[in-house]
Design a protein around this motif. Structure first.
Motif, mmCIF file in Angstrom:
data_model
loop_
_atom_site.group_PDB
_atom_site.id
_atom_site.type_symbol
_atom_site.label_atom_id
_atom_site.label_comp_id
_atom_site.label_asym_id
_atom_site.label_seq_id
_atom_site.Cartn_x
_atom_site.Cartn_y
_atom_site.Cartn_z
ATOM 1 N N ALA A 1 5.419 7.780 -15.362
ATOM 2 C CA ALA A 1 5.202 6.362 -15.324
ATOM 3 C C ALA A 1 3.981 6.108 -14.411
ATOM 4 O O ALA A 1 3.590 4.982 -14.384
ATOM 5 N N MET A 2 3.279 7.062 -13.693
ATOM 6 C CA MET A 2 2.068 6.518 -13.078
ATOM 7 C C MET A 2 0.806 7.410 -13.642
ATOM 8 O O MET A 2 -0.053 6.720 -14.141
ATOM 9 N N ALA A 3 0.890 8.671 -14.006
ATOM 10 C CA ALA A 3 -0.268 9.392 -14.517
ATOM 11 C C ALA A 3 -0.573 8.934 -15.968
ATOM 12 O O ALA A 3 -1.654 8.511 -16.209
ATOM 13 N N TYR A 4 0.267 9.112 -16.588
ATOM 14 C CA TYR A 4 0.457 8.628 -18.145
ATOM 15 C C TYR A 4 -0.243 7.360 -18.453
ATOM 16 O O TYR A 4 -1.421 7.139 -18.891
ATOM 17 N N PRO A 5 0.134 6.302 -17.872
ATOM 18 C CA PRO A 5 -0.491 5.041 -17.955
ATOM 19 C C PRO A 5 -1.870 4.810 -17.464
ATOM 20 O O PRO A 5 -2.800 4.412 -18.100
#
Lengths: 287, 306
Positions: free
Chosen positions: A13-17
Motif C-alpha cells: 500500500a505504500m511502496a508499490y504506489p
C-alpha cells in the motif's frame, strides 16, 4: 518471519504506489490511455510541462508561504504556552491543558465544520462580533478573497496544531533539572538568561523535531483547505499542493501530471526530513 | 497523522511520561508573585480561547434553529434541546456511516495490533540482519505524505477491484498506521525485561509459552494504547476515504462533509451540522484523553532517541 505481515502490507500500500507514481509520472496519460491504450513513455516531459506552467509555481509558492507562516506562528504560540504552563499555578495549568486537549482531539472534519460556522458570512460569530464593534463586516465573506481565505486557514491550522507543540515542549521543559536553574538564579542569572543559556540548549532536540514535523504537516495541508474550498471560494486561487494533486488526478483524471506533482511533493518531504533521518541513522549506529 | 494526517500525522513511543499532569517542581521558572497572578490570568484567558470552538459546537448543537437565526448569538444553551440530534439521526444515513466507520476502525485496530505486535517483538527481542533498515523504514514511512500518494493508491485499489470497499480503505490505513504502532509497541516490549522470559524458560517453559504467559500480560496496556491510536487514525482519516469511497459508502468524516454540502446552496442548518459534528467528535475526544500522553512522549522521545 515476524516482520513479514507488516512488511507486506506496507510494501503493497505504500511502496508499490510510490513506484507506480514514479513510472506513471514519466508516461503520457491522455484520453486514449483512459480508454485502455498502453501508455507511452515520455520520460521527463510531464515534469517539463508541469513546471513550465506558472499555475504550478503559484501553488508551490502559496504552499511554502502558508507552511512557513503556519509553522512559525504555531511554534511561537506553542512554545509560549509551554512556558506559560510552567509559570502558572497548578489549577490554571490543568485548565489550560484540558482546553488544549479539546482542540487537539477534535477530528479535523468536525473542527472544520465548527470553524466554518464561526466564520459563516451570514450568521457567524466573527462577523457579528466585528459588526458590533462598529466595523463593516455584516455579511462579509471571508473565504472569497485568497488573502482572508488563508488567514482563516492559518487560524484554524494554528488552533489545531499548537497543542501538540505546547505539550511536546512542555514535556521537554520538565526534563530541565531544577537544581541547575536554582544554582543559576543564585548566581544572579536573569530569567531571560536562564531561558537562553540553560533551558533552550536542553530542549533543543525536541524543538528541532517538532519544528520539522510542523513544516512537513503544514506543507501538505489538504483537509482544511479542501473543506474551506467547499464553502465557496475560487479553488484555482486557493489551491495548495495537496488540493492541486487532487484536482489534477481526481478532477481532470490526468494521472501522469498528478503523479509528477506527487513525486515532487515526496521529494520535497524527503529533502526536508533528510537531516533528521540521517541523524537517526547515526544515533542508531552508536546504540 | 493528524492532524495529523495519517502517515505522519499523525500526525503523532517509548518513554512513558504520564498524560496531563506529571509535573514535579523540577525545572520551574520561579517568578515573583504579582507576575504570577498576571500569568495565571493570561493562562485562563488562553484556555477559554482554545476551548471556545468546541464549546461553541456543543452550544449551537443544543439550540433550536429559531434561536440560531437571530442576529444576536446566544452564548448559553439555556432551554436547549436534543432536537437537532434527533433530526440528524432520523434519516438513517448517520448510522450507515457509523457502521462503515466502525467496521473500518475495527479491521484496522485488530490487524494493526497483530502485525505490529509481531514486528515489535522481532525488533526488540531478536538481533538480525536488516533490523536497522527496518527501523529506519518505519520512521521514513511515518513521513510520507498521504497527499502525495492517493492517486497511485486509487489506481492500485481499482486494479485490485477494491475501490469503494471497506477492505480497500482498511488496507491503506493499516499500511499507514502500522509503522507508528510498531514504534509504540516496541517501546512497551523493550520496557519488559527479557530476563523474565529467560527465567521462565529456565523453569521449563518453551520460548512461546514463556512469552505468552509472562510478557504478553505485561504488554496489555501497550496494546490498548496502540489500539486506540490506530482507532483514532482510522476514525478521523479524510483524504484517502474521499478518494477511494463513493457517496453510498461514506465514513463519518465524509458523511459530515456531505451533511454540510447538502444544504450549501440554501441556508445551512447550522444547529444540525453542529449536532452532527458533536456526534463525530465526542467519541474521539474521550478516547484521545486516554492516550495523548503516550502519543506525545512516544512521538517526541521516539523521534529523539530513534
Amino acid at each position: 518471519m515476524l516482520l513479514l505481515p507488516a512488511s507486506i502490507i506496507v510494501l503493497l500500500a505504500m511502496a508499490y504506489p510510490v513506484i507506480w507514481q514514479l513510472i506513471t509520472s514519466m508516461q503520457q496519460f491522455g484520453l486514449a490511455q483512459q480508454f485502455g491504450a498502453p501508455p507511452e513513455w515520455v520520460w521527463f516531459e510531464n515534469y517539463a510541462t508541469l513546471f513550465s506552467n506558472p499555475t504550478t509555481w503559484f501553488v508551490v509558492l502559496r504552499s511554502v508561504l502558508f507552511c512557513l507562516a503556519a509553522a512559525t506562528v504555531t511554534m511561537v504560540v506553542g512554545i509560549g504556552l509551554a512556558l506559560l504552563m510552567q509559570a502558572t499555578s497548578k489549577s490554571v495549568r490543568l485548565t489550560l491543558q484540558i482546553a488544549l486537549l479539546l482542540a487537539w482531539a477534535t477530528p479535523v472534519v468536525a473542527a472544520m465544520t465548527i470553524w466554518n460556522w464561526i466564520f459563516d458570512w451570514r450568521r457567524g460569530l466573527v462577523n457579528w462580533l466585528l459588526t458590533n464593534l462598529g466595523l463593516p463586516f455584516n455579511g462579509h465573506n471571508w473565504l472569497q478573497e485568497p488573502l482572508s481565505f488563508f488567514a482563516v486557514a492559518l487560524i484554524i491550522v494554528v488552533w489545531m496544531s499548537v497543542p501538540f507543540v505546547a505539550f511536546s515542549v512542555y514535556a521537554g521543559l520538565t526534563q530541565v533539572p531544577g537544581e541547575v536553574l536554582e544554582a543559576a538564579q543564585m548566581d544572579g542569572a536573569s530569567p531571560w538568561q536562564r531561558l537562553r543559556l540553560i533551558i533552550v540548549p536542553i530542549i533543543k532536540p525536541i524543538l528541532g523535531i517538532v519544528m520539522l514535523l510542523q513544516i512537513i504537516w503544514d506543507l501538505r495541508v489538504f483537509t482544511q483547505i479542501k473543506l474551506l474550498q467547499d464553502r465557496g471560494s475560487i479553488a484555482s486561487k486557493t489551491d495548495v499542493l495537496g488540493t492541486y494533486i487532487y484536482q489534477l488526478g481526481v478532477g481532470s483524471s490526468d494521472f501522469a501530471m498528478a503523479s509528477a506533482m506527487s513525486i515532487f511533493v515526496l521529494l520535497l518531504t524527503i529533502a526536508l526530513s533528510w537531516a533528521y533521518v540521517r541523524n537517526l541513522i547515526k544515533e542508531d549506529d552508536e546504540s | 497523522m493528524s492532524q495529523a494526517s495519517l502517515a505522519g500525522s499523525a500526525p503523532r513511543t517509548t518513554t512513558m511520561t504520564a498524560p496531563v499532569e506529571i509535573v514535579s517542581a523540577r525545572g520551574r521558572l520561579r517568578t515573583g508573585k504579582p507576575w504570577r497572578i498576571v500569568l495565571n490570568v493570561v493562562g485562563v484567558l488562553l484556555a477559554v480561547v482554545w476551548a471556545f470552538p468546541v464549546y461553541w459546537m456543543v452550544n449551537s448543537a443544543l439550540l433550536p434553529n429559531v434561536v440560531l437565526e437571530k442576529t444576536r448569538p446566544t452564548l448559553l444553551p439555556f432551554g436547549g434541546s436534543l432536537k437537532n440530534f434527533q433530526a440528524v439521526i432520523a434519516d438513517g444515513s448517520f448510522f450507515k456511516a457509523l457502521g462503515i466507520s466502525v467496521s473500518i476502525a475495527a479491521i484496522v485496530v485488530v490487524v494493526c495490533l497483530i502485525f505490529a505486535f509481531l514486528a515489535a517483538l522481532a525488533i526488540s527481542r531478536f538481533r538480525f540482519k536488516g533490523r536497522r533498515s527496518f527501523v529506519l523504514a518505519v520512521l521514513f514511512i511515518q513521513m510520507l505524505p498521504a497527499e502525495g500518494m492517493f492517486i497511485a493508491q486509487y489506481k492500485l485499489m481499482a486494479g485490485l477491484g477494491l475501490l469503494n470497499s471497506i477492505i480497500g480503505v482498511s488496507i491503506i490505513y493499516i499500511a499507514a498506521v502500522v509503522p507508528f504502532t510498531i514504534w509504540m509497541l516496541r517501546g512497551f516490549v523493550a520496557g519488559i525485561p527479557a530476563d523474565l522470559e529467560e527465567a521462565a524458560m529456565v523453569d521449563g517453559l518453551s520460548r512461546t509459552q514463556a512469552f505468552l504467559r509472562i510478557t504478553f500480560p505485561l504488554l496489555a496496556p501497550g496494546l490498548v494504547a496502540s489500539g486506540i491510536y490506530a482507532f483514532l487514525q482510522a476514525w478521523n482519516e479524510f483524504t484517502v476515504a474521499l478518494v477511494l469511497l463513493d457517496a453510498d459508502n461514506k465514513t463519518l468524516p465524509l458523511w459530515l462533509r456531505g451533511f454540510i454540502q447538502q444544504s450549501a446552496s440554501t441556508a445551512i442548518d447550522w444547529g444540525q451540522v453542529m449536532a452532527a459534528s458533536t456526534l463525530v467528535a465526542v467519541p474521539v475526544i474521550i478516547f484521545f484523553m486516554f492516550v495523548q500522553g503516550r502519543m506525545t512522549s512516544g512521538l517526541v522521545s521516539g523521534a529523539v532517541k530513534g
